[in-house]
Enzyme design. Sequence first.
Site, PDB file in Angstrom:
ATOM      1  N   SER A 145       0.851  -1.187   0.000  1.00 41.84           N
ATOM      2  CA  SER A 145       0.000   0.000   0.000  1.00 41.84           C
ATOM      3  C   SER A 145       0.888   1.239   0.000  1.00 41.84           C
ATOM      4  CB  SER A 145      -0.924   0.003   1.220  1.00 41.84           C
ATOM      5  OG  SER A 145      -1.834   1.079   1.134  1.00 41.84           O
ATOM      6  N   GLU A 146       0.574   2.212  -0.839  1.00 43.48           N
ATOM      7  CA  GLU A 146       1.454   3.368  -1.044  1.00 43.48           C
ATOM      8  C   GLU A 146       1.781   4.103   0.246  1.00 43.48           C
ATOM      9  OE1 GLU A 146      -1.245   2.430  -2.882  1.00 43.48           O
ATOM     10  OE2 GLU A 146      -1.592   4.018  -4.352  1.00 43.48           O
TER      11      GLU A 146
END
Lengths: 219, 219, 228, 228
Positions: B48-49
């Site tokens: 996840s960024e």
Amino acid sequence: MVSSDAKQRMIRRVAREIEAGMTVNLGIGLPTRVIDHVDRDLSVCLHSENGIAGVGPSVTYEQADRNLIDAGGSYVSIQPGTAFFDSAVSFAMVRAGRLDLTILGAFEVAMNGDLANWMIPGLFTPGVGGAMELAQKARRVVIMMTHLDKQGHSKIVRECRLPITASACVNRIYTDLAVIDVDAQGLMLREIAQGISLDEVLAATEAPLQVADNELPTF
Amino acid sequence: MVSSDAKQRMIRRVAREIEAGMTVNLGIGLPTRVIDHVDRDLSVCLHSENGIAGVGPSVTYEQADRNLIDAGGSYVSIQPGTAFFDSAVSFAMVRAGRLDLTILGAFEVAMNGDLANWMIPGLFTPGVGGAMELAQKARRVVIMMTHLDKQGHSKIVRECRLPITASACVNRIYTDLAVIDVDAQGLMLREIAQGISLDEVLAATEAPLQVADNELPTF
Amino acid sequence: MTDKIVDIEAAIAVIGDGATIMIGGFGVPGTPFCLLDELVRQGPKGLTLIKNDANENGMGVDRLLLGNQVKKLIVSHIGLNSNAIKLMNEGRLEVELCPQGILAERIRNAGAGLFGFLTDIGIDTTLAQDKPRFEIDGRKLLLEKPLRADFALIHAAHADPLGNLLYAAAAQNFNPLMAMAAKHVIAETENLTAPGGLSPEAIHTPAPFVDRLVELPGLTEDYGVIRR
Amino acid sequence: MTDKIVDIEAAIAVIGDGATIMIGGFGVPGTPFCLLDELVRQGPKGLTLIKNDANENGMGVDRLLLGNQVKKLIVSHIGLNSNAIKLMNEGRLEVELCPQGILAERIRNAGAGLFGFLTDIGIDTTLAQDKPRFEIDGRKLLLEKPLRADFALIHAAHADPLGNLLYAAAAQNFNPLMAMAAKHVIAETENLTAPGGLSPEAIHTPAPFVDRLVELPGLTEDYGVIRR
């Protein structure tokens, strides 16, 4: 040959550079020994290039942690509040201006503050380490060195003959003979070592020296 | 309007993109739902960024940790072996090629693999987020989207009319109607949704489509 | 679960002649001595090594030098290895010197998938001679290019089988940067715990950066305290 | 010991009109809501904010927008704040959009004392229009410039009085980068422990980066789980 007594006086004098709350990097060799003369209550944060903020006193081989050395390879301890980080963060701290002070050794310092301390061509080229970044980016750069080299030549020169580490970076020079500021107007003699005369300092210094006061303090 | 049944089939089909040991980033919206259809034993690492490798399943508000969201703002759990890191490390992972796969939504995909999924001028400009880096740097870029937009126009186009996110980045397109590869020679139809005819797919697609086989598999 | 654990022979066997290899460590802490010894044993030649230093005589990188396996060193200093200095001065070893923080940053720049950065470090020195110069917003700058590598050899104190790594004390140094920057990252670890055994917030190198993991059965003398 | 702890009023009082301020956080996690509320209360105007996002309506950054304190946002997206989108579309708020990882990297570049970096991210897009282009070794690249700031507002889960910081879970995000990049770094912390109370290997932001520290007496509702 500089007497160990003169060296000790220089180290003790340099120790007064360090003020409460500063983050400080001490170069390999003589500068590392300054810390033993700094009041522990000042809560100085010692930075080491290999990724430590909060280096504690050196330890014996028996006490040593194999993973805990300073940038010079000495086994050190930590203090309450020490932090470890990687080499990129370590030099980010240096380049982004979070070092209040660095104390470095030198082969030559020029009258404009140029510093040569990383290379003697053909003789000794161990590498550059973190010297360029420390010299260029610490907020205050202080040199401690013997006034003369082993051949008796002045290490405070008009222009560096050796390859420089950084240009116009030095703020102050401590030697066994004198304390000299690098000002916009040139070199300003601030203090003289005990038992040394003004004429002796001037004779030992290749670069022109201005004298700050008729009655210079001694150290 | 795409039936929820058709959407479910698309999601299940996309889930087969994910193989054991992959590091995968799922875009906001439909792509996030793919994970529920992936075999947990595959040990996929979800990136996840916002700085997570190893995102676990979504959780209810009651179970939520206030500090644990994915890049879309959903509350998620962690798995044994999850790691947290900062946003620079997160995108270093993306740009240095450590993402095996990203599954993204799209407004338009062009026949050369150009992707437009970040901006509809004048209408909606929420920003770009991590879309450009994911589209440009994941090793495999897979799009999942409805075949037609709300006005009934093909989202698979000869050339993007919307501002692009990245050029020639898409490897494969999944829609409610078809599975289409972006090859060096153009778009290659690989699979057709159950109950849909080849003619229907061709009619719904602005860009020229090559047909991989006379008997296309269905999903 | 995809297990990255392999034995040390298999881990190193992928490294062939002419490879460019990053090696973690600053002095002893963080140097993967066991991986290096296996590299000596398997003997690939013509290597380019990227490391902070060349270790001390008789240890780590020096054994590769003694085995004539090294073509070039990219380092910040080699002051503690007289053999490396001698080989360099005799023209038998190519040495590229980088300011230490620039070396770290060039490695990180590659690890971040970037293509160089602008700095003023060293700009007035001989080290700047061959570097492209730019003037941006009135400031004179050098372009430093990323350092990429085929392999990175990493030493961790703790790891899980997914490849999450933790470093001890000053053993962190170049390890997390190199673990980002090489195509194929091989880590050795002193301790191996089950997934979930490491605090997710304390992990220094997240698993996706690591390709292969070697569990050390024990440490050799090289890892110990050096009495000079 | 030099104590960096101040009360929240004094911490924020140094921020004047026209300041450029970095604000940690990605959504709720890591956003320093209490520092932001104090900034609203003290009311400096004409601010440039650097943040991943503009929070959601009614929270954090949005309160600064509602108070007309903000001239410009430098962000990666504002999709969850309809007020910010509206102000932007009406031309009442300048918004500079950055790809998220490039935003992070520009902040880090400043924090690392560098002067820009080369990347191919976004090179074929409208976001590249005004950026300097270079061709290096046959590759077309953009120059991305560092983002510096006068102040950074940071939210930590744990801290010691020296300024060492630890972040919880996904609250790390932009905080450690911003703590490196601003001239004056102000952190709020949920928990304060004596020096030595944090593991030296687990510290995310080392003390030398931090100038001031505010111990929060408790958390406001904004820090909690949002039920949409």
